[in-house]
Scaffold this active site. Structure first.
Site, short mmCIF file in Angstrom:
data_model
loop_
_atom_site.label_atom_id
_atom_site.label_comp_id
_atom_site.label_asym_id
_atom_site.label_seq_id
_atom_site.Cartn_x
_atom_site.Cartn_y
_atom_site.Cartn_z
N ASP A 1 1.23 -0.88 -0.15
CA ASP A 1 -0.02 0.02 0.01
C ASP A 1 0.80 0.98 0.16
OD1 ASP A 1 -1.82 2.19 0.24
OD2 ASP A 1 -2.59 0.95 2.07
N ASP B 1 -4.50 2.41 -4.88
CA ASP B 1 -3.16 2.86 -4.65
C ASP B 1 -2.21 1.17 -3.80
OD1 ASP B 1 -4.35 3.17 -2.19
OD2 ASP B 1 -2.63 4.66 -1.82
#
Length: 973
Positions: free
Chosen positions: A587, A630
């Protein structure tokens, strides 16, 4: 004239048919008249008898259903002895009256059917006698139910042991608990010597042992009702547990008595110990007095009466109803017998009619043979000759017009067949697909022009050849395949399209589809093969598959493909077929900052560059996928835990060193990596949850970290299930109005006036104790329940402002981020304000800076809609973000609430004082009012007034309190 005579002569078949039809109609009419008379007579008798039987059956069924419902009411009275007692008893008495009325109706009806008596074997079994007995027995059961109803409502009659339990054991228990409390209070006031600490510990143990003994007694009583096991075994088990705690209480009381004699305890403690010894002895005597009753079958009188009296009586009544129903069925059987006699007479007439019809059919057949079948046979021979390609013209000499029409139709068909055959040959020649006709051995019989173009062969050289010449040898050699069987003359699959490979005359191959259709021509089994070059289609399918399995922005595998592959890995692991496999959950730490400050184009560019780095850093055998905005995932195959952590750290280090550049702006990215190893008994979703949890753990530990899933994380994952209990509690709180407002005053810094309040949400638990937001807000956010809570807050706040309790005060309420993109929330707020007619400027909607930064555009749009309604808006916790001032000018807010972390210590922290001053100056320069939170001392308040804050809020100004109007709402009358 001759043509007219000919037509008249040729119409004799029609005239003969009419004559025969009239003859059959006359015979049929006679049969119908006789049958109708017989059927009318039996129908009238049957209808009358059926109506009587149906009336009896309906009344008997009503009584049966009424008895069943009455029995259910009795059982319901047993279960619901006290709750809504009047309603249950009323329903029971109503049902008794209904059944009594139904029996009276049946009795009145039975007196009108004395002819039914002949069915019974004796007078006692007659329908009327059974009805009288039913009436008498029902009066008996009415008396039983009256007595049973009296037992149910009288606890002393229902439970013989209840009086001792309520009047003796319960007061003794309360007295013992009070004595323990007195002793403990006395020990708290005494000096804590070693002996006194020992006494205090013994008192605590005594209280625990007494509570356990009382709990065992309660379990003993519950076991009597069979709630946990068979009553006997469960009661014995609970008695054994209780004996253990009884002995423990005696032992602790003895130790306390000895310590009192040795050390001399305070007077009130000594008195309490003596009282506890006395109470315990009396309690055990009383318990032993009621124990035999609880162990016996007479512990509940209502159940004993129900089983021994009411149930047998209900059984007898149901049997009487069944006997009555049987008498009605016997009467119905007699009616059926009389009907059978009439039916037999009608059958005789029908059989006679059938003989007549057979004679007429024979006559008709002779006419058909001479006038129709023979001429049709001649036409059929001509059609077979036409099908074989022979010329055959029958010489017809028929006096029947219909036969001549058949001959004319044959000649017309012959012309149409020749025309259609010519058109079919033209269509086959111009068809876009190759069409090949083969026999059952695979020998080609036709080869159209498209097939010539597709394979490069001419039709003349292919007719008579075998179709296997059109396939490569490798395809032909595949045993059991469709093409392999086709080349061997074994055609078993038709009407299905198969993708295969074709062979051109020049030796090149191409992807081809083939569909076989079966047909039978003149008794010969033939097959039509439709073939087509599917090169373009295969390319298109390949491209579509790639698009479906890959992310359109980064080119990495998408979430769909990643989850399929992860499922395959987990399934192989479950079968023990995998090597060591690891899942990395990556992440990006600062993606939202880049996306929100530099724009979406910068965000897309960042994702593309990070994807390239991840792909370049991974092995060819590994799978790299983008599974969220993301978020990335990497499946590492054939890797041990040490190497997986090493690879994860390499990814982290690579992104940590990377600096993103866009239009002259630079940003550090970094990432947090969660690592989970594939295990044999872990599902796909569990594995993904482990990696996600590890990634969150890496973020919580400071970001730009790698975290490996461990047993400690497993405990945290298991704790998530505890939140499911909150889901139920929150839903009940919303449904049953179990939320309350705690109002905290907001003071005007210049005038000292308090006309504004912030509504802080609290929830009531099962004991009406308050639960703070930290307890119920996190699970509500995790399970998407915040919109329901927001609707409650809005509805309650608007309702309060519309009431007389609010006066002229203004109210600030907080909304969650989940309501920002919910158009229904704006509609709800609009409707509530319109319905109540309040001034919308009296309500202020607060959002936190963190929620605003999550999606600036969505937040600004939501706030603008609120302001368009006339409401006020406020930005809470201002100053905690990286670019608070930059965000502030984009948000349509009326108030700025400075975060309390900067306010609470400004009397001793010069830096925070300067920060608060700059925030106040900038906000006021933008035309916004400022509010300072967390004011806990007078010195902090004085400094804020000097700085020039507009409003002040904190414990020094006033603590949050439940207002009177809320207390009246939540306090039961």
């Amino acid at each position: 004239m001759n043509n007219f005579a000919t037509r008249m002569f040729q119409s004799t078949l029609q005239r003969r048919f009419v004559v025969m039809a009239l003859l059959m109609l006359a015979v049929l009419s006679g049969i119908i008249v006789y049958t109708q008379n017989q059927v009318g007579q039996i129908t009238e008798e049957t209808i009358q008898s059926v109506a009587e039987i149906r009336q009896m059956e309906r009344r008997i069924n009503e009584i049966r259903a009424g008895l069943q419902k009455l029995e259910q009411r009795v059982y319901q009275r047993t279960v619901i002895a006290y709750a809504d007692e009047g309603d249950v008893e009323k329903k029971l008495m109503t049902q008794i009256e209904q059944v009594d009325s139904q029996i009276e109706k049946l009795f009145a009806t039975s007196s009108r059917h004395n002819d039914w008596q002949e069915i019974a074997k004796n007078e006692q079994d007659s329908f009327a006698a059974l009805t009288v007995k039913l009436k008498q027995d029902f009066q008996k059961i009415k008396r039983y139910i009256g007595y049973y109803n009296m037992v149910i409502v009288d606890t002393r009659l229902r439970f013989p042991f209840a009086e001792n339990l309520n009047n003796k054991l319960l007061p003794l228990n309360n007295e013992f608990v009070t004595s323990i409390g007195t002793a403990l209070t006395g020990m708290e006031d005494a000096e804590l010597s070693r002996e006194y600490r020992q006494v205090r510990q013994l008192l605590i143990e005594l209280r625990y042992a007494w509570i356990q003994k009382i709990s065992a007694f309660r379990m003993f009583v519950l076991s009597r009702s069979g709630m946990f096991d068979t009553p006997r075994s469960a009661m014995q088990a609970t008695l054994s547990d209780r004996d253990i705690f009884v002995e423990r209480v005696w032992g602790l009381l003895t130790e306390l008595q000895q310590l009192n004699e040795q050390t001399g305890l305070p007077f009130e403690v000594e008195i309490a110990i003596e009282q506890m010894n006395r109470i315990h002895s009396i309690y055990e005597e009383e318990f032993n007095s009621i124990k035999p009753t609880l162990m016996s079958d007479e512990w509940r009188i209502d159940q004993l009466f129900l089983h021994e009296k009411l149930q047998p009586e209900f059984g007898a009544l149901n049997q009487l109803v069944s006997d009555l129903s049987e008498r009605v069925k016997q009467q119905s059987t007699q009616i059926i017998g009389r009907t059978d006699e009439t039916v037999n007479r009608i059958n005789l007439v029908i059989w006679l009619s059938a003989v007549i019809f057979v004679i007429l059919i024979l006559l008709g057949y002779l006419m058909f043979e001479r006038l129709i079948r023979r001429p049709v046979r001649v036409v059929a021979d001509a059609m077979n000759a036409e099908a074989s390609g022979e010329s055959f013209y029958p010489i017809m000499s028929s006096s029947i017009q219909e036969t001549q029409l058949l001959v004319d139709a044959f000649h017309n068909m012959q012309e149409q067949v020749h025309s259609r055959q010519a058109r079919l040959e033209s269509i086959l020649g111009s068809a876009a697909e190759g069409i090949i006709t083969i026999d059952k051995n695979g020998v080609i019989e036709s080869f159209n022009k498209s097939a010539e173009k597709l394979f490069g062969y001419g039709a003349k050289e292919m007719i008579g050849a075998n179709i296997k010449q059109l396939f490569p040898e490798a395809i032909q050699a595949r045993k059991g395949s469709f093409v392999g069987r086709l080349c061997q003359g074994n055609i078993s699959q038709t009407n299905s399209e198969i993708d295969t490979v074709g062979l051109h005359r020049d030796g090149t191959t191409f992807p081809m589809s083939i569909k076989i259709g079966e047909m039978n021509v003149a008794g010969q089994q033939l097959y039509t093969a439709m073939v087509d070059d599917v090169s373009e289609r295969m390319t298109m399918i390949s491209n579509l598959r790639h698009l479906a399995e890959h992310d359109s922005l980064t080119g990495l595998a998408n979430r769909y493909f990643f989850l399929q592959e992860l499922e395959r890995v987990v399934q192989r692991a479950a079968r023990g077929l995998h090597g060591d496999v690891a899942l990395l959950y990556i992440d990006m730490d600062n993606f939202k900052y880049v996306n929100d400050t530099m724009g979406h184009m910068a965000g897309d560019k960042l994702l593309i560059e990070v994807s390239g780095m991840l792909k370049k850093r991974s092995r060819d055998t590994d799978l790299v996928a983008r599974i969220g905005g993301d978020e990335f995932a990497v499946i590492l195959y054939d890797v041990e835990q040490y190497d997986a952590l090493k690879a994860a750290d390499a990814f982290r280090e690579k992104l940590g060193e990377y600096r993103f550049s866009f239009d002259g702006n630079l940003a550090d990215v970094g990432c947090s990596v969660g690592v989970a190893m594939v295990e044999q008994n872990v599902t796909r979703d569990e594995l993904l949850a482990r990696a996600d949890l590890s990634c969150n753990a890496a973020k919580r530990s400071g970001r730009n970290k790698v975290h490996l899933y461990s047993d400690i994380d497993k405990q945290n994952l298991d704790n998530i299930s505890d939140d499911m209990g909150w889901v139920r509690r929150i839903k009940e709180a919303v449904r049953n109005d179990r939320f309350v407002f705690a109002l905290q005053p907001i003071m005007h810094a210049g005038t000292g006036e308090i006309s504004r309040f912030e509504a802080l949400l609290r929830m009531l638990d099962e004991q009406d104790e308050l639960i703070m937001p930290g307890g119920f807000i996190p699970p509500a956010e995790r399970f998407s329940m915040m919109p329901e809570i927001d609707r409650w807050v809005v509805n309650h706040a608007v309702g309060y402002l519309a009431s007389e309790d609010s006066g002229d005060s203004n109210l600030s309420i907080n909304l969650s981020a989940s309501s920002f993109d919910n158009e229904a929330m704006i509609d709800f707020i609009t409707d509530r304000i319109s319905q109540t007619g309040i001034d919308p400027t009296r309500i202020t909607f607060e959002i936190t800076e963190t929620m605003a930064m999550a999606d600036l555009e969505l937040t600004a749009s939501f706030l603008e809609k609120l302001r368009s309604l006339g409401c006020r808006t406020a930005l809470d916790d201002f100053g905690i973000g990286y670019s608070s001032f930059a965000y502030l000018k984009e948000l349509p807010v009326d108030y700025v609430k400075i975060d309390g972390s900067f306010v609470r210590d400004i009397d001793s922290n010069e830096l925070n004082r300067a920060i608060v001053k700059s925030m106040n100056d900038v906000a006021q320069a933008m035309g916004k009012l400022t509010v300072a939170e967390f004011i806990e001392t007078e010195s902090v308040m004085n400094i804020l007034e000097l700085i020039g804050l507009d409003y002040l809020q904190g414990y020094y100004i006033g603590r949050p309190e439940i207002p009177d109007f809320e207390r009246r709402r939540i306090t039961p009358e």
